[in-house]
Design a protein around this motif. Sequence first.
Motif, PDB file in Angstrom:
ATOM      1  N   THR A  99      19.566  15.531  74.326  1.00 39.96           N
ATOM      2  CA  THR A  99      19.154  14.804  75.320  1.00 39.96           C
ATOM      3  C   THR A  99      17.479  14.892  75.657  1.00 39.96           C
ATOM      4  N   PHE A 100      16.914  14.539  74.110  1.00 45.34           N
ATOM      5  CA  PHE A 100      15.536  13.729  74.144  1.00 45.34           C
ATOM      6  C   PHE A 100      15.270  13.390  73.106  1.00 45.34           C
ATOM      7  N   PHE A 101      13.829  12.494  72.391  1.00 46.45           N
ATOM      8  CA  PHE A 101      14.527  11.900  71.354  1.00 46.45           C
ATOM      9  C   PHE A 101      12.645  11.853  71.162  1.00 46.45           C
ATOM     10  N   VAL A 102      12.702  12.692  69.964  1.00 46.36           N
ATOM     11  CA  VAL A 102      11.551  12.935  69.108  1.00 46.36           C
ATOM     12  C   VAL A 102      10.739  11.858  68.290  1.00 46.36           C
ATOM     13  N   PRO A 104      19.151  20.282  71.228  1.00 43.96           N
ATOM     14  CA  PRO A 104      18.804  21.785  71.130  1.00 43.96           C
ATOM     15  C   PRO A 104      20.104  22.365  71.316  1.00 43.96           C
ATOM     16  N   ALA A 105      21.768  22.243  71.610  1.00 49.52           N
ATOM     17  CA  ALA A 105      22.679  23.138  71.815  1.00 49.52           C
ATOM     18  C   ALA A 105      22.954  23.076  70.623  1.00 49.52           C
ATOM     19  N   HIS A 106      22.953  22.344  69.561  1.00 49.21           N
ATOM     20  CA  HIS A 106      23.638  22.602  67.827  1.00 49.21           C
ATOM     21  C   HIS A 106      21.552  22.495  66.955  1.00 49.21           C
ATOM     22  N   ASP A 107      20.860  22.777  67.945  1.00 50.00           N
ATOM     23  CA  ASP A 107      19.556  22.559  66.193  1.00 50.00           C
ATOM     24  C   ASP A 107      19.262  23.386  66.880  1.00 50.00           C
ATOM     25  N   GLU A 108      18.539  24.444  65.878  1.00 48.36           N
ATOM     26  CA  GLU A 108      17.634  25.811  66.471  1.00 48.36           C
ATOM     27  C   GLU A 108      16.206  25.299  66.734  1.00 48.36           C
ATOM     28  N   ARG A 109      16.034  23.868  66.269  1.00 48.62           N
ATOM     29  CA  ARG A 109      14.237  23.804  66.015  1.00 48.62           C
ATOM     30  C   ARG A 109      13.724  22.967  68.055  1.00 48.62           C
ATOM     31  N   ASP A 110      15.812  21.754  67.755  1.00 47.62           N
ATOM     32  CA  ASP A 110      15.614  20.967  69.057  1.00 47.62           C
ATOM     33  C   ASP A 110      15.666  22.337  70.109  1.00 47.62           C
ATOM     34  N   TYR A 111      16.365  22.754  69.763  1.00 53.02           N
ATOM     35  CA  TYR A 111      16.424  24.351  71.135  1.00 53.02           C
ATOM     36  C   TYR A 111      15.560  25.255  71.748  1.00 53.02           C
ATOM     37  N   GLU A 112      14.390  25.739  70.445  1.00 60.90           N
ATOM     38  CA  GLU A 112      13.077  25.901  70.680  1.00 60.90           C
ATOM     39  C   GLU A 112      12.087  25.184  71.182  1.00 60.90           C
ATOM     40  N   PHE A 113      11.687  23.824  71.385  1.00 58.59           N
ATOM     41  CA  PHE A 113      11.840  22.970  71.704  1.00 58.59           C
ATOM     42  C   PHE A 113      11.893  22.474  73.588  1.00 58.59           C
ATOM     43  N   ALA A 114      13.667  22.522  73.465  1.00 55.48           N
ATOM     44  CA  ALA A 114      13.921  22.421  74.986  1.00 55.48           C
ATOM     45  C   ALA A 114      13.665  22.975  75.640  1.00 55.48           C
ATOM     46  N   GLU A 115      13.697  24.751  75.134  1.00 51.07           N
ATOM     47  CA  GLU A 115      12.986  25.940  75.529  1.00 51.07           C
ATOM     48  C   GLU A 115      11.709  25.861  76.444  1.00 51.07           C
ATOM     49  N   GLN A 116      10.420  25.394  75.369  1.00 50.86           N
ATOM     50  CA  GLN A 116       9.600  25.888  75.944  1.00 50.86           C
ATOM     51  C   GLN A 116       8.749  24.196  77.147  1.00 50.86           C
ATOM     52  N   PHE A 154      24.058  26.517  68.326  1.00 49.22           N
ATOM     53  CA  PHE A 154      25.243  26.840  67.933  1.00 49.22           C
ATOM     54  C   PHE A 154      25.545  25.718  66.651  1.00 49.22           C
ATOM     55  N   VAL A 155      24.802  26.443  65.435  1.00 54.86           N
ATOM     56  CA  VAL A 155      25.062  25.996  64.133  1.00 54.86           C
ATOM     57  C   VAL A 155      25.363  25.919  63.685  1.00 54.86           C
ATOM     58  N   GLU A 156      26.159  26.695  63.322  1.00 54.01           N
ATOM     59  CA  GLU A 156      28.050  27.177  62.351  1.00 54.01           C
ATOM     60  C   GLU A 156      28.788  26.234  62.159  1.00 54.01           C
ATOM     61  N   HIS A 157      29.318  26.080  60.709  1.00 54.07           N
ATOM     62  CA  HIS A 157      30.094  25.244  60.736  1.00 54.07           C
ATOM     63  C   HIS A 157      31.398  26.305  60.513  1.00 54.07           C
ATOM     64  N   SER A 158      32.342  26.248  61.428  1.00 58.75           N
ATOM     65  CA  SER A 158      34.073  26.749  60.949  1.00 58.75           C
ATOM     66  C   SER A 158      35.380  26.028  60.962  1.00 58.75           C
ATOM     67  N   ASP A 159      36.017  26.480  60.759  1.00 59.67           N
ATOM     68  CA  ASP A 159      37.513  25.320  60.984  1.00 59.67           C
ATOM     69  C   ASP A 159      37.561  25.409  62.311  1.00 59.67           C
ATOM     70  N   GLY A 160      37.895  24.429  62.989  1.00 58.70           N
ATOM     71  CA  GLY A 160      39.072  24.120  64.483  1.00 58.70           C
ATOM     72  C   GLY A 160      37.724  24.431  65.033  1.00 58.70           C
ATOM     73  N   GLU A 161      37.133  24.084  64.850  1.00 58.69           N
ATOM     74  CA  GLU A 161      35.919  24.087  66.047  1.00 58.69           C
ATOM     75  C   GLU A 161      36.127  22.171  66.724  1.00 58.69           C
ATOM     76  N   ARG A 162      36.112  22.316  68.133  1.00 59.37           N
ATOM     77  CA  ARG A 162      36.505  20.853  68.672  1.00 59.37           C
ATOM     78  C   ARG A 162      35.167  20.175  69.680  1.00 59.37           C
ATOM     79  N   LEU A 163      35.553  19.211  69.383  1.00 56.51           N
ATOM     80  CA  LEU A 163      34.217  18.633  70.285  1.00 56.51           C
ATOM     81  C   LEU A 163      34.599  18.783  72.098  1.00 56.51           C
TER      82      LEU A 163
END
Length: 811
Positions: A260-263, A345-357, A379-388
């Motif tokens: 959603t953004f570029f840094v 931001p939805a899938h990276d903690e640092r990006d999420y923090e920045f987006a919040e800010q 949401f950064v977990e990796h587990s079986d059964g995740e879908r796009l």
Amino acid sequence: MERYEPHDIEAKWQRVWEEAGAFHVENPGYGARAERTFYMLEMLPYPSGVLHMGHVLNYTLGDVVTHFRRRNGYLVLRPMGYDSFGLPAENAAIREGGHPREIAEANIAAIRRQMRRLGWAIDWSREVAAHDPDYYRWTQWLFLKFLEEGLAYRKEAPVNWCPNDQTVLANEQVVDGRCNRCGAEVEAKNLEQWFFRITAYADALLNEYALVEYWPERSIAIQRNWIGRSEGVDVLFRIAELDVDVPVFTTRPDTLFGATFFVLAPEHELVERLAERSEHGDELREYVRRTAAQRGAERADVTREKTGVFTGHAATNPVNGEQIPIWVSDYVLMEYGTGAIMAVPAHDERDYEFAEQFGLPVRPVVAPADGAPPPEGAFVEHSDGERLLNSGDFSGMPAPEGAQAIVERLREQGRAAPAVRFRLRDWGFSRQRYWGCPIPVVYCDECGIVPVPEDELPVLLPDVDDYRPKGKPPLASNEEWVRVPCPRCGREARRETETMDTFVDSAWYFLRYCDPRNDSAPFDREIVDYWLPVDQYVGGVDHLTGHLMYARFFTKVLNDLGMVGFREPFARLFHQGWVQFDGAKMSKSRGNVIGPDDLVEQYGADAVRLYILFMGPADQDMEWTETGIEGIVRFLNRFWRVVLDAADGEPGVVAGPLARKAQETIAKATDDIGRRFVFNTPIAAIMELTNELSRRPDDPARRFAAETAVSLIQPYAPHLAEELWQRLGGERLWEQPWPEVDEALLARRTFELVVQVNGKLRDRLEVPVDLGEEELIARAKASPRVQAHLDGKEIRRAIVVPRKLVNLVVG
RNA sequence: GCCGAAGUGGCGGAACUGGCAGACGCGCCGGACUCAAAAUCCGGUGCCCGCGAGGGCGUGUGGGUUCGAGUCCCACCUUCGGCACCA
């Protein structure tokens, strides 16, 4: 009986060994005879003062291994040297006056005296010192090879600058944003620097652990983490405003639709160009200035709030053509990847923090397995059964397949390519200091960087008036030395005034030991191939990401150049623990250094050697206390008396309980030192044997037991052992074969059977070894003590462990 | 936050592949020798109950597997070390 006089004995035997050349070894072709060689190496000391108990542990441990291997038929190379360039000597010279060379050499002399006094079995003919022109001539020679190969180069780079030491620091010398030597806060500075291209060997450094025989898992893990290999893809984002494609590196191409953004990193070259065309230009430039000033300590603080500035421009996401805002923030590092990221931001903690800010949108594109609601935050977990989801045509695909499909489509469009990135950075090795190996190049206005011709090496370190750097290297102040004709065109040129990091000196010293007086090459290939790889390397775990990586890198380069025949220098690695005092690692700067001198003076070298190894397992940290050394002294006195008392026993009598105890001790000590690499328990075993010997003064095998005890204690207490061996009528114990276990004598006719009822110990019975299971159970049941616990109850089961125990299970 | 290592008597530690917990040493207690002390030697020393024989408990905590767990599995607590915005 004469008393045990450690000082007389130690002086006597040190003289004997010296005169006999006891620990001197020749290279092949010059009298070498053993087929089995063993290269025992301990990290060389940094002569910033005298040795402390940490060194004593390190080198005594190596000494035990040296004696053990020698007496097991190996030709053991065990050299010693000094990492004698570097800041401590220079800082001492600045502080107290005098020349760094004088200070370093005085320290070396003191250390050498300590080492000799402790009786370590070192081949002194191979001594080297990094600051000796005969040594650094070859450090310079090797540098020129690296330069020729394009493995040494100059570039301008932001460096860690210590304002106190006035020098550049390597990343590993910066601890919590502070200089690891003086504690001053580290600043950022852009400087032209020399680098070794170690990153060209990142994959080799990672893959070739398979060639080492044994390295602790944890050591390999630390280096792996340091190298930090990650696989992903480079994806091109378009910035229409500038008409450029900007690559970003990502390991999560499945999340591209969630960008959603570029840094950009503040140091990114496009930032200024964007600023020129932006209403936020001043704000952007101000931000870049501010972040540049606060590199180092502040910037490294992860917990601080994210900062950033909007550029007013947009980048185009290649997967969906979406225009996303371009921001500049210092949470993106110029040194890693491409210095630009797509922010998800939805899938990276640092990006999420920045987006919040900054109130930027968060769009989930990966759904957790089995329809669970997405968690709070990223949401950064990796587990079986995740879908796009929210991913155009790719929505609904399992995440891994989705990632592949997205990359495939971008590849067809020429907008994505597989990429591998490393956390490892090139090794900046120039220092703006005096007391180091001069870098043998000349700067010519016409010819550029010109290597000093090989036959003009070494470039000697000249004297200067003042070692203080004052912003430029001390060598630059010696104008007479600096001005030199260009080796290529003859016009006036200037010498390089920076010196090398001491890690360069120690990246190859283990090769020079093999051929230390060679004056036509750093070493002869045949000779290094004869001794290396090092069979056992011992040193602090703190050198894993510095010295050990550099030494491995040098070795691989030299292998590629055909100068050595191996890819890994150290086959087996062991890290001794820290010897701490007052709860902290001993160091001169902490002022908590305990040295061996007073103890050796008071109790003798053998007592100190034995004590440091008896304190605990050598690979664990230990708190230094002297409360136990009296016990060791007591033991040595007792050992002396008990052995001499047993001297009147009949030689050659090797049967009976005492003889078996001696055999058990041989087995224990041999296994512990040879296989398990533990050094405290053999001492305990020898103590047991000594106790047993003193309890059985009339045992027919007492003489054998005494001889065995002396022989086994020799690696730990070589002076005492040698003296007693002589008094027992032997000679040259240092070259006697290590005792071998006689399996026949170890064999027993009976053993102690442990009897348990419901898993609880109830009795021990001495029974013949050849009884069958039934008979063992019968004997167990017959025991009155066992009967009391059987209490007439039914025995439901009986477990028999041969030659160990019977466990009766009652209901 | 992530990765790693480790928690056993008053203390340092031992017990390696599940099979006698506490080897060895320090410290402490008692005894011998001594006018006395030091040194040395002998004996004792995990905790609790018991005069004793003996019994119970016990390896950071809670569960589990097993005839049997310091050791294996799960969860947690504590300590130490390393890395730390690595996309």
